[in-house]
Design a protein around this motif. Structure first.
Motif, short mmCIF file in Angstrom:
data_model
loop_
_atom_site.label_atom_id
_atom_site.label_comp_id
_atom_site.label_asym_id
_atom_site.label_seq_id
_atom_site.Cartn_x
_atom_site.Cartn_y
_atom_site.Cartn_z
N LYS A 171 -2.55 0.91 3.85
CA LYS A 171 -3.02 2.29 3.75
C LYS A 171 -2.17 3.22 4.63
O LYS A 171 -1.85 4.34 4.22
N ALA A 172 -1.83 2.74 5.80
CA ALA A 172 -0.99 3.54 6.70
C ALA A 172 0.38 3.78 6.07
O ALA A 172 0.96 4.87 6.20
N LYS A 175 0.05 6.40 3.32
CA LYS A 175 -0.06 7.73 3.92
C LYS A 175 1.29 8.23 4.41
O LYS A 175 1.61 9.42 4.29
N ARG A 176 2.09 7.31 4.91
CA ARG A 176 3.36 7.70 5.53
C ARG A 176 4.46 7.95 4.51
O ARG A 176 5.22 8.92 4.64
N ASP A 179 4.44 8.92 -1.07
CA ASP A 179 4.91 9.97 -1.97
C ASP A 179 6.40 9.83 -2.27
O ASP A 179 6.95 10.58 -3.09
N GLY A 198 -4.56 3.99 -3.19
CA GLY A 198 -3.38 4.76 -3.57
C GLY A 198 -2.13 3.94 -3.83
O GLY A 198 -1.06 4.50 -4.09
#
Length: 290
Positions: A171-172, A175-176, A179, A198
């Motif tokens: 998850k980290a 997030k990082r 994208d 995600g």
């Protein structure tokens, strides 16, 4: 970007250990029918460690030719030698593979600086989309999220297979740099949670024996349909566990053999599944309905 269920395909072999090309074609056709998103050829599950260099390249060529553009081919081209990884990656690009999967350099235990330079060198040497592969439980080296984020800045590094099983860490990473690159699970037991958070898909061992179910699970998780995804995940959970009762790909090749999809061939130092585990694998297959 490839999304969904990417099978880490076994390399079928005859009893004498030679590659069974007919069975390989049948397996690929099975995945085309089952909705698998891409074929991962000659990775850990494909016994890359026991194939010689010529066979390694030939399996990739065969998969590309047999797919005929119907399904993407992600070729395993990693090595603990940077030069060898460049060689295999160039060969895969020349064969027409759609992307390459590059495991961290096993046994050498390089520093994070060494890991960055290893992957940067390959990315700059070969113009093909490349997916990093972190599996510290097998390689004795861990590709840190900080290093992944640096590598994600390189144009043709397009994803990472995170086989740590650490969902919080995944998850980290999403997030990082989610994208910028695709974040794929490499751990069937935790893949659903990573995709619901995600992630972009699952590079799966279990998909070898349950391709339709894994394809459905990935589609539901990617769509955020937790309740329906969990129902399928519960069916697959015993199988996810049973396929690692002995080191991969021992159990999954035995399971495919029991289903009549491949022969019994496996190469030393790998051996056939020990008798004490066979009933558990069969029960897990039954529970999953396959």
């Amino acid at each position: 970007m490839i999304t969904g269920s990417i099978v880490a395909l076994v390399t079928p072999m005859h009893a004498d250990g030679s590659v069974d090309w007919s069975a390989l074609a049948r397996l690929m056709d099975l995945h085309l029918e089952a909705g698998t998103a891409a074929i991962g050829a000659v990775g850990t599950t494909g016994e890359s460690s026991t194939l010689d260099a010529a066979e390694h390249c030939e399996v990739i060529k065969f998969c590309v030719k047999h797919s005929g553009g119907r399904i993407p081919i992600v070729a395993g081209t990693g090595s603990n030698s940077t030069r060898e990884a460049v060689y295999f990656t160039k060969a895969a690009a020349g064969a027409g593979a759609d992307a390459c999967l590059l495991v961290t350099p096993y046994y050498n235990r390089p520093t994070q600086r060494g890991l960055y330079e290893h992957f940067r060198t390959i990315a700059e040497a070969v113009d093909i989309p490349q997916i990093l592969y972190n599996v510290p439980g097998r390689t004795a080296v861990d590709l840190a999220n900080d290093t992944v984020a640096r590598l994600a800045e390189l144009d043709n590094i397009v994803g990472i297979k995170d086989a740590t099983g650490d969902v919080a860490r995944g998850k980290a990473l999403i997030k990082r740099c989610g994208d910028v690159i695709g974040i794929y699970s490499g751990d069937d037991a935790t893949a659903m949670e990573l995709m619901l958070a995600g992630g972009n898909g699952n590079i799966s061992v279990t998909a070898n024996v349950a391709p339709s179910l894994m394809s459905q699970l990935c589609a539901l998780a990617l769509a955020g349909e937790r309740e329906q995804a969990e129902a399928i995940n519960r069916c697959l959970l015993p199988l996810n566990q049973a396929l690692f009762l002995e080191p991969n790909p021992i159990p999954v090749k035995w399971a495919l053999c029991q289903r009549g999809l491949i022969g019994e061939g496996i190469r030393l130092p790998l051996t056939a599944l020990d008798e004490q585990y066979q009933s558990e694998v069969l029960k897990a297959l039954e529970t999953a309905g396959v």
